[in-house]
Design an enzyme around this catalytic site. Structure first.
Site, PDB file in Angstrom:
ATOM      1  N   HIS A   1      -1.253  -4.671   2.685  1.00  0.00           N
ATOM      2  CA  HIS A   1      -2.286  -3.780   2.481  1.00  0.00           C
ATOM      3  C   HIS A   1      -2.055  -1.987   1.612  1.00  0.00           C
ATOM      4  CE1 HIS A   1      -4.232  -6.243   6.191  1.00  0.00           C
ATOM      5  NE2 HIS A   1      -4.203  -7.156   5.577  1.00  0.00           N
TER       6      HIS A   1
ATOM      7  N   GLU B   1      -2.851   0.350   3.710  1.00  0.00           N
ATOM      8  CA  GLU B   1      -2.542   1.891   4.093  1.00  0.00           C
ATOM      9  C   GLU B   1      -1.170   1.359   3.486  1.00  0.00           C
ATOM     10  OE1 GLU B   1      -6.006   0.253   5.498  1.00  0.00           O
ATOM     11  OE2 GLU B   1      -4.614  -0.887   4.815  1.00  0.00           O
TER      12      GLU B   1
ATOM     13  N   CYS C   1      -1.665  -1.266  10.698  1.00  0.00           N
ATOM     14  CA  CYS C   1      -2.005  -0.227   9.550  1.00  0.00           C
ATOM     15  C   CYS C   1      -1.829   1.105   9.903  1.00  0.00           C
ATOM     16  CB  CYS C   1      -2.659  -0.228   8.842  1.00  0.00           C
ATOM     17  SG  CYS C   1      -3.189  -1.640   7.302  1.00  0.00           S
TER      18      CYS C   1
END
Length: 157
Positions: free
Chosen positions: A59, A61, A92
């Site tokens: 992801h 992040e 995250c």
């Protein structure tokens, strides 16, 4: 959050939106993230790459926090701000807490998976020993619009 930082939030979110657009261009869910140090310098930028990397943890992040840690040579990012286009998921948000970031700034709320107040309370849980300052809704319409457009086009295929 001091006034100097507040005046730059839109600027930083626009940079995160550029990263989100890269993700969309690559067929990924359009989420972008940046990490800003205490001087307002961008130390990391990333966008979702789970499909390209065959990695469910890729992801925006997570990738941005990894890059920032490597660049700053420290897994603790205590003076940094994470700016992300969509409210972080539980994974995250947990990574943000463990990195000890000072603040977590996001654009659009995630009513399905958001872990910074929408669905879960991970980033601001009183049970954890670190809670970053959370600021949501920065350029919310632009951030949400990108997600809505992406999923509308995906469903049409």
């Amino acid at each position: 959050m001091n006034k100097q930082v507040q005046t730059r939030l839109n600027e930083w979110m626009r940079m995160a939106l550029k990263e989100a657009q890269k993700a969309q261009n690559e067929g990924e869910v359009p989420v972008g993230a940046i990490v800003v140090d205490k001087n307002g310098t961008i130390v990391a930028k990333a966008h979702n790459q789970s499909i390209a990397r065959n990695d469910p943890t890729a992801h925006a992040e997570i990738l941005a926090l990894r890059k920032a840690g490597a660049r700053l040579k420290n897994y603790r990012l205590a003076e940094c701000i994470l700016v992300v286009t969509v409210e972080p998921c539980p994974m995250c948000a947990g990574a943000a807490v463990w990195s000890r970031i000072k603040a977590l700034v996001f654009g659009a709320r995630d009513e399905r998976y958001g872990a910074c107040g929408s669905v879960f309370q991970i980033a601001n849980s009183p049970k954890l020993n670190h809670r970053p300052e959370i600021v949501g809704g920065i350029l919310e319409h632009e951030c949400a619009g990108l997600m809505i457009q992406f999923f509308k086009e995906r469903r049409a295929k």
